[in-house]
Design a protein around this motif. Structure first.
Motif, PDB file in Angstrom:
ATOM      1  N   UNK A  39     -82.506  35.267 -15.022  1.00 10.17           N
ATOM      2  CA  UNK A  39     -83.167  34.083 -14.463  1.00 10.17           C
ATOM      3  C   UNK A  39     -82.998  32.917 -15.440  1.00 10.17           C
ATOM      4  N   UNK A  40     -83.243  31.704 -14.953  1.00  9.29           N
ATOM      5  CA  UNK A  40     -83.173  30.532 -15.825  1.00  9.29           C
ATOM      6  C   UNK A  40     -84.565  30.011 -16.138  1.00  9.29           C
ATOM      7  N   UNK A  41     -84.692  29.312 -17.260  1.00  8.60           N
ATOM      8  CA  UNK A  41     -85.946  28.607 -17.583  1.00  8.60           C
ATOM      9  C   UNK A  41     -85.543  27.206 -18.021  1.00  8.60           C
ATOM     10  N   UNK A  67     -85.064  42.059 -18.348  1.00 10.62           N
ATOM     11  CA  UNK A  67     -84.276  41.026 -17.647  1.00 10.62           C
ATOM     12  C   UNK A  67     -83.914  39.962 -18.665  1.00 10.62           C
ATOM     13  N   UNK A  68     -82.914  39.144 -18.355  1.00 15.05           N
ATOM     14  CA  UNK A  68     -82.577  38.136 -19.365  1.00 15.05           C
ATOM     15  C   UNK A  68     -82.883  36.733 -18.869  1.00 15.05           C
ATOM     16  N   UNK A  69     -83.259  35.883 -19.819  1.00 16.30           N
ATOM     17  CA  UNK A  69     -83.674  34.523 -19.506  1.00 16.30           C
ATOM     18  C   UNK A  69     -82.660  33.559 -20.113  1.00 16.30           C
ATOM     19  N   UNK A  70     -82.118  32.684 -19.265  1.00 15.57           N
ATOM     20  CA  UNK A  70     -81.182  31.678 -19.759  1.00 15.57           C
ATOM     21  C   UNK A  70     -81.976  30.379 -19.906  1.00 15.57           C
ATOM     22  N   UNK A  92     -77.426  34.315 -11.988  1.00 14.51           N
ATOM     23  CA  UNK A  92     -78.893  34.293 -12.050  1.00 14.51           C
ATOM     24  C   UNK A  92     -79.463  34.256 -10.629  1.00 14.51           C
ATOM     25  N   UNK A  93     -80.613  34.888 -10.465  1.00 14.75           N
ATOM     26  CA  UNK A  93     -81.199  35.004  -9.118  1.00 14.75           C
ATOM     27  C   UNK A  93     -82.305  33.981  -8.863  1.00 14.75           C
ATOM     28  N   UNK A  94     -82.681  33.237  -9.909  1.00 16.94           N
ATOM     29  CA  UNK A  94     -83.736  32.255  -9.707  1.00 16.94           C
ATOM     30  C   UNK A  94     -84.047  31.541 -11.006  1.00 16.94           C
ATOM     31  N   UNK A  95     -85.017  30.621 -10.955  1.00 22.36           N
ATOM     32  CA  UNK A  95     -85.375  29.901 -12.175  1.00 22.36           C
ATOM     33  C   UNK A  95     -86.794  29.356 -12.124  1.00 22.36           C
TER      34      UNK A  95
END
Ligand code: FCA
Length: 337
Positions: A39-41, A67-70, A92-95
């Motif tokens: 996912x993104x942040x 899970x990994x956070x971009x 990524x599946x969402x943010x």
């Protein structure tokens, strides 16, 4: 090739074929789904301690839950859209997003939809072209008016403590009326201040361009310079960075720190640094909110939504606590910041 190795390779190949034969149509999709979730942040001010902490908390949750956070800094609209493209390209599946301008709402929603991505907002709630919040985008942010009330109350209490008379005090209200949460916070502070007997005509507005130290500094300079007759000041704004910028102006103007009561909002790195200075400054305190929880909960909401289809709460409002020189370490610990 060494015969042992060849045998191994061959049997591995046979096994693979058997597996792929056993997997029905659509297998590639399920293989993808087995990959760790990404996912993104996205934050508007990646250099601000508040946002650094939110992203850190999101990353830590990802490490814990697999899970990994971009993390991406998106200080303007173009960067936001490019970041969403970039996230999609990385699978990524969402943010989670705190956008640089809440009016980007419809554009962000449209771009996310192209990629079938889910997203939630944190801190700043997106609005549509008429300024109404995007009700279908789950949001988590501060209970802005209440936290503003706490700012006003803290200032009023400290004025009383110092024995200041309302008629001899000016209020520097640094405003950002384009950001609804900012307006709600400063309105809340004004409301409590007036209720305590503060003089309405002694409140001076200083509109800010950016919601950081520099924005506070630039907004405060001309207003303070216009009122050399006022000897005592209280200062408030949407966040502590802005208040700190304004406090720096009072220092340049040689207004003694004992004649300044600045109260911010956030409770992050810059406030901690200020409380650790040898002598108290004009920055009296801040309403601390847990940036750790903001980062963690908004991320958890998004991940549950993606993984289990659990719709996040539409609007979560968080609370704050007054942090001053005398208690900052305890409050910090308590809020897990
Ligand atoms: C806004 C402000 C930040 C922080 C956040 C919760 O985005 O700009 O400093 O207060 O809300």
């Amino acid at each position: 090739m060494n015969p042992k190795l060849r045998r191994l390779t061959l049997s591995a190949l046979t096994a693979l074929t058997a597996v792929s034969l056993a997997i029905p149509f659509g297998a590639s999709l399920s293989v993808q789904a087995d990959e760790p979730l990404k996912i993104g942040f996205l934050v508007k001010m990646p250099e601000q301690a508040w946002f650094i902490n939110e992203q850190k908390a999101a990353t830590a949750l990802g490490k814990q839950d697999g899970f990994s956070v971009i993390n991406i800094g998106t200080p303007d609209g173009e960067k936001v859209l490019a970041a969403i493209d970039n996230l999609a390209a990385q699978g990524a599946k969402g943010f989670v997003i705190c956008a640089p301008d809440v009016r980007l709402g419809p554009a962000i929603r449209a771009r996310a939809k192209t990629y079938n991505m889910k997203f939630v907002t944190v801190d700043d709630q997106l609005v549509d072209s008429s300024g109404k919040p995007l009700a279908d985008v789950p949001h988590l942010g501060m209970s802005a008016s209440k936290i503003g009330n706490q700012v006003g109350q803290a200032i009023a209490d400290e004025m009383k403590q110092r024995g200041w008379k309302p008629e001899e005090v000016g209020a520097l209200r640094i405003t950002d009326y384009e950001l609804p949460t900012a307006k709600a916070r400063t309105d809340g502070a004004t409301q409590s201040l007036l209720a305590s007997g503060f003089k309405k005509e002694n409140i001076f507005d200083a509109p800010q361009k950016t919601t950081d130290d520099e924005g506070g500094f630039n907004a405060a300079s001309p207003v303070l310079a216009q009122h050399p007759n006022i000897k005592r000041w209280v200062i408030y704004a949407l966040n502590e960075e802005t208040v700190l910028g304004a406090v720096r102006v009072t220092e340049q103007l040689h207004i003694p720190s004992a004649d300044v009561i600045g109260v911010g909002i956030n409770g992050a790195g810059e406030a901690f640094a200020e409380f650790q200075k040898k002598e108290p400054t004009g920055f009296y305190g801040t309403i601390a909110v847990s940036s750790t929880n903001h980062g963690k909960e908004s991320t958890q909401n998004l991940v549950d939504w993606i993984k289990n289809g659990k719709q996040p709460p539409a609007d979560t409002q968080t609370t704050g606590k007054l942090m001053v020189r005398g208690n900052w370490q305890d409050v910090r610990k308590e809020l897990g910041i």
